[in-house]
Each structure stands twice: as structure tokens, then as C-alpha cells.
Design a protein around this motif. Structure first.
Motif, PDB file in Angstrom:
ATOM      1  N   ASP A 168      77.026  54.052  49.865  1.00  0.00           N
ATOM      2  CA  ASP A 168      76.189  55.247  49.936  1.00  0.00           C
ATOM      3  C   ASP A 168      74.964  54.881  50.764  1.00  0.00           C
ATOM      4  OD1 ASP A 168      74.335  57.289  49.577  1.00  0.00           O
ATOM      5  OD2 ASP A 168      74.767  57.552  47.440  1.00  0.00           O
ATOM      6  N   GLY A 169      74.897  55.384  51.975  1.00  0.00           N
ATOM      7  CA  GLY A 169      73.838  54.988  52.898  1.00  0.00           C
ATOM      8  C   GLY A 169      72.497  55.615  52.640  1.00  0.00           C
ATOM      9  N   ASN A 170      72.400  56.451  51.613  1.00  0.00           N
ATOM     10  CA  ASN A 170      71.105  56.994  51.202  1.00  0.00           C
ATOM     11  C   ASN A 170      70.684  56.467  49.845  1.00  0.00           C
ATOM     12  OD1 ASN A 170      72.261  59.944  52.742  1.00  0.00           O
ATOM     13  ND2 ASN A 170      70.538  58.741  53.528  1.00  0.00           N
ATOM     14  N   ASP A 197      75.649  54.807  60.955  1.00  0.00           N
ATOM     15  CA  ASP A 197      75.122  55.995  60.279  1.00  0.00           C
ATOM     16  C   ASP A 197      76.232  57.052  60.268  1.00  0.00           C
ATOM     17  OD1 ASP A 197      73.518  57.939  59.153  1.00  0.00           O
ATOM     18  OD2 ASP A 197      72.668  58.562  61.079  1.00  0.00           O
ATOM     19  N   ILE A 218      68.752  58.089  58.387  1.00  0.00           N
ATOM     20  CA  ILE A 218      68.607  56.623  58.402  1.00  0.00           C
ATOM     21  C   ILE A 218      67.295  56.138  57.783  1.00  0.00           C
ATOM     22  CG2 ILE A 218      70.123  56.352  60.395  1.00  0.00           C
ATOM     23  CD1 ILE A 218      67.590  55.842  62.099  1.00  0.00           C
ATOM     24  N   ILE A 226      72.028  49.822  49.578  1.00  0.00           N
ATOM     25  CA  ILE A 226      71.686  49.258  50.889  1.00  0.00           C
ATOM     26  C   ILE A 226      71.166  47.837  50.737  1.00  0.00           C
ATOM     27  CG2 ILE A 226      70.161  49.478  52.888  1.00  0.00           C
ATOM     28  CD1 ILE A 226      70.166  52.545  52.307  1.00  0.00           C
ATOM     29  N   LEU A 239      77.299  53.234  56.464  1.00  0.00           N
ATOM     30  CA  LEU A 239      76.355  54.006  55.661  1.00  0.00           C
ATOM     31  C   LEU A 239      76.857  55.444  55.560  1.00  0.00           C
ATOM     32  CD1 LEU A 239      73.065  52.801  57.426  1.00  0.00           C
ATOM     33  CD2 LEU A 239      73.958  51.953  55.243  1.00  0.00           C
ATOM     34  N   ASN A 240      77.455  55.790  54.443  1.00  0.00           N
ATOM     35  CA  ASN A 240      77.881  57.171  54.234  1.00  0.00           C
ATOM     36  C   ASN A 240      76.637  57.987  53.880  1.00  0.00           C
ATOM     37  OD1 ASN A 240      81.022  57.182  54.247  1.00  0.00           O
ATOM     38  ND2 ASN A 240      80.448  55.354  53.092  1.00  0.00           N
ATOM     39  N   THR A 241      76.137  58.715  54.870  1.00  0.00           N
ATOM     40  CA  THR A 241      74.854  59.394  54.732  1.00  0.00           C
ATOM     41  C   THR A 241      75.006  60.908  54.834  1.00  0.00           C
ATOM     42  OG1 THR A 241      74.430  59.230  57.106  1.00  0.00           O
ATOM     43  CG2 THR A 241      73.595  57.431  55.726  1.00  0.00           C
ATOM     44  N   SER A 300      81.394  49.450  52.803  1.00  0.00           N
ATOM     45  CA  SER A 300      81.181  50.892  52.888  1.00  0.00           C
ATOM     46  C   SER A 300      80.394  51.321  51.655  1.00  0.00           C
ATOM     47  CB  SER A 300      82.513  51.636  52.959  1.00  0.00           C
ATOM     48  OG  SER A 300      82.315  53.027  53.075  1.00  0.00           O
ATOM     49  N   PHE A 339      74.961  48.594  61.420  1.00  0.00           N
ATOM     50  CA  PHE A 339      74.963  49.721  60.484  1.00  0.00           C
ATOM     51  C   PHE A 339      75.533  50.933  61.212  1.00  0.00           C
ATOM     52  CE2 PHE A 339      71.300  47.180  59.082  1.00  0.00           C
ATOM     53  CZ  PHE A 339      71.573  47.038  57.731  1.00  0.00           C
ATOM     54  N   VAL A 365      67.766  53.216  55.100  1.00  0.00           N
ATOM     55  CA  VAL A 365      68.060  51.874  55.611  1.00  0.00           C
ATOM     56  C   VAL A 365      66.847  51.314  56.347  1.00  0.00           C
ATOM     57  CG1 VAL A 365      69.135  52.602  57.800  1.00  0.00           C
ATOM     58  CG2 VAL A 365      69.769  50.426  56.755  1.00  0.00           C
TER      59      VAL A 365
END
Length: 265
Positions: free
Chosen positions: A203-205, A169, A30, A210, A229-231, A201, A167, A33
Motif C-alpha cells: 500500500d503506497g499510501n 507509483d 507520492i 513504506i 506503491l499501490n497508490t 508490492s 519505486f 513515500v
């Protein structure tokens, strides 16, 4: 912000190594974010952490405290040297987030499922007071197996809390195995969407994705928002990523830290 995220990951690893072991996987996932929120979107003041009309962040997955502490220290809420006291006797940085101990922490968390309800109450309170603050909450995918998460989701949609952003994770792991093996979340995008949330939805990295998603959420009116967040659990440090489910909490030696810091240059 990409450089800031690297620095926060380095502080997170340093913090955990000072203790010898800790919740590194879900902290690292995380960091991106957290970086975007604190350095671009949240109306906060490290010199006045109790400012009444500040935006608020509830990290419901409270075991990610080391990542939160590293971000707060980087932002200037307290001295970075204090990170070395993580979970030690007399510390202000306990294993899970504690609003009574750590400047900048808006809610005590760690009992999974409860943080989203606390954040919901903050968002509702802001609406009642006709205040402009935005309330954010980060929940985990294992945590999403808790019924309380969905009770809060129903009520947030009922009250049309467009000052409320969740959010998820979604790193696909929980304490001791993959989420799919323990209790799959299924089509999580459509779940949040069907509960009445404006859902994205991403790419959470990815810092840019973001940032764009938060802008979209803040602009959307009449409904709360969910950003999936697809992390990668352990993102940014290769040997932590490679540990998979074993990185939920893992030992970090001085040699490990040296390798991590080299990767994060």
C-alpha cells in the motif's frame, strides 16, 4: 510522519493554487513515500544539499514537481513562501524538476523514461567509488510503457546494484485515462521480479508499509529492489481523488484550497 505527510499535502495544494492549476494528482500520490524517505531513510542535509556522499532521489515522473518542492520546503531546503512562485517567471520551482534551479533536486526530469537511467548511473558510480550512498528513483505507471525503463532494469540487475531502489507509483492512471485502457502493465510485480529485482508490492499510501519495505530493500544484498506503491492518484484530498484521470492536471480555486486545508487538519 503521518502528520508531516498531511502538512506536505497542504503545502502541495497551496503551491498549485498559487498558480491556479497544476499536476496535483500524481504529486499527492507520492507524498507518503517522499515523507518516509526524507524524514527517516535518506542521508541528506538541507544545509548542504550538494553533500558528496548524500543519498539521492530522482523523481523521474518530473511533473510531480509540486509534491517534491513541498517536501523539500517542509524539510528546510528553502523557504515555504517560495512555493507560491511555482512555474512563474523567474522562479526556482519550474513545472518539472530542474537540478540547476531547485536546492535538493538531484536530477532534472520530465522526459519520461530517462530518470531511471540517470539514477542507475548514480548507483553504478557509487559502487565504483565504494561509497555507501543509496539511490532511489520514483517512476510512474504510464511512464513504465517506455522501453528505456526496462533497458535500465536489465542493466541494474546485471550489475547487482543493491544500492538502487525503484519505486513505481502505481496509481493506475496516466495523463488522460486509466493505464489499463491505454496500455496495461499486466502483472507488474512479476515483471519486475523476472527482471532480477527484489520486488515488493505494498500500500503506497501507508507510512508503515513504506518504511518496512525500504528497510527490506536496504537489507537485501546482491540485487536491486523494486517497490510497487499501490497508490491513489490525488490521495488525501477528496475532490481530487474523485476526479480520477482528470486530476493529472487540474485547476485549484481558492475555495478548493480552503476545502482541502480543512480536510488535511
Amino acid at each position: 510522519m503521518k502528520q508531516k505527510a498531511k502538512e506536505i499535502r497542504a503545502l502541495t495544494a497551496t503551491c498549485i493554487q498559487a498558480l491556479g492549476a497544476g499536476h496535483i494528482g500524481g504529486s499527492l500520490s507520492i507524498v507518503d513515500v517522499l515523507t518516509v524517505l526524507y524524514y527517516k531513510h535518506m542521508n541528506v542535509d538541507p544545509n548542504n544539499p550538494k553533500y558528496e556522499y548524500r543519498d539521492r532521489l530522482v523523481v523521474s515522473k518530473g511533473h510531480a514537481g509540486p509534491g517534491v518542492y513541498a517536501t523539500l520546503a517542509h524539510k528546510g531546503y528553502f523557504d515555504k513562501e517560495e512555493l507560491l512562485t511555482l512555474n512563474k517567471f523567474g522562479t526556482n520551482l519550474p513545472s518539472h524538476c530542474d537540478m540547476n534551479k531547485t536546492p535538493g533536486v538531484d536530477m532534472t526530469t520530465g522526459s519520461l523514461g530517462q530518470g531511471i537511467s540517470c539514477a542507475l548511473g548514480m548507483a553504478l558510480g557509487a559502487k565504483i567509488r565504494k561509497s555507501d550512498e543509496h539511490i532511489y528513483v520514483i517512476i510512474g505507471d504510464g511512464e513504465s510503457q517506455e522501453g528505456q525503463v526496462w533497458e535500465a532494469a536489465m542493466y541494474a540487475a546485471q550489475r547487482k546494484l543493491d544500492n538502487f531502489t525503484v519505486f513505481l507509483d502505481y496509481n493506475k492512471y496516466q495523463l488522460d485515462d486509466s493505464t489499463d485502457n491505454i496500455n496495461s502493465l499486466g502483472d507488474i510485480y512479476n515483471k519486475w521480479n523476472s527482471f532480477g529485482f527484489y520486488t515488493q508490492s505494498i500500500d503506497g499510501n501507508d507510512i508503515d508499509e513504506i518504511d518496512k519495505a525500504i528497510n527490506n530493500a536496504k537489507a537485501y544484498k546482491g540485487a536491486p529492489s523494486a517497490i510497487i506503491l499501490n497508490t491513489v492518484k490525488g490521495k488525501g484530498i477528496s475532490f481530487v481523488e474523485a476526479a480520477g484521470a482528470n486530476n493529472h492536471s487540474m485547476p485549484i480555486t481558492k475555495e478548493d484550497l480552503a476545502k482541502a486545508l480543512e480536510e488535511l487538519k
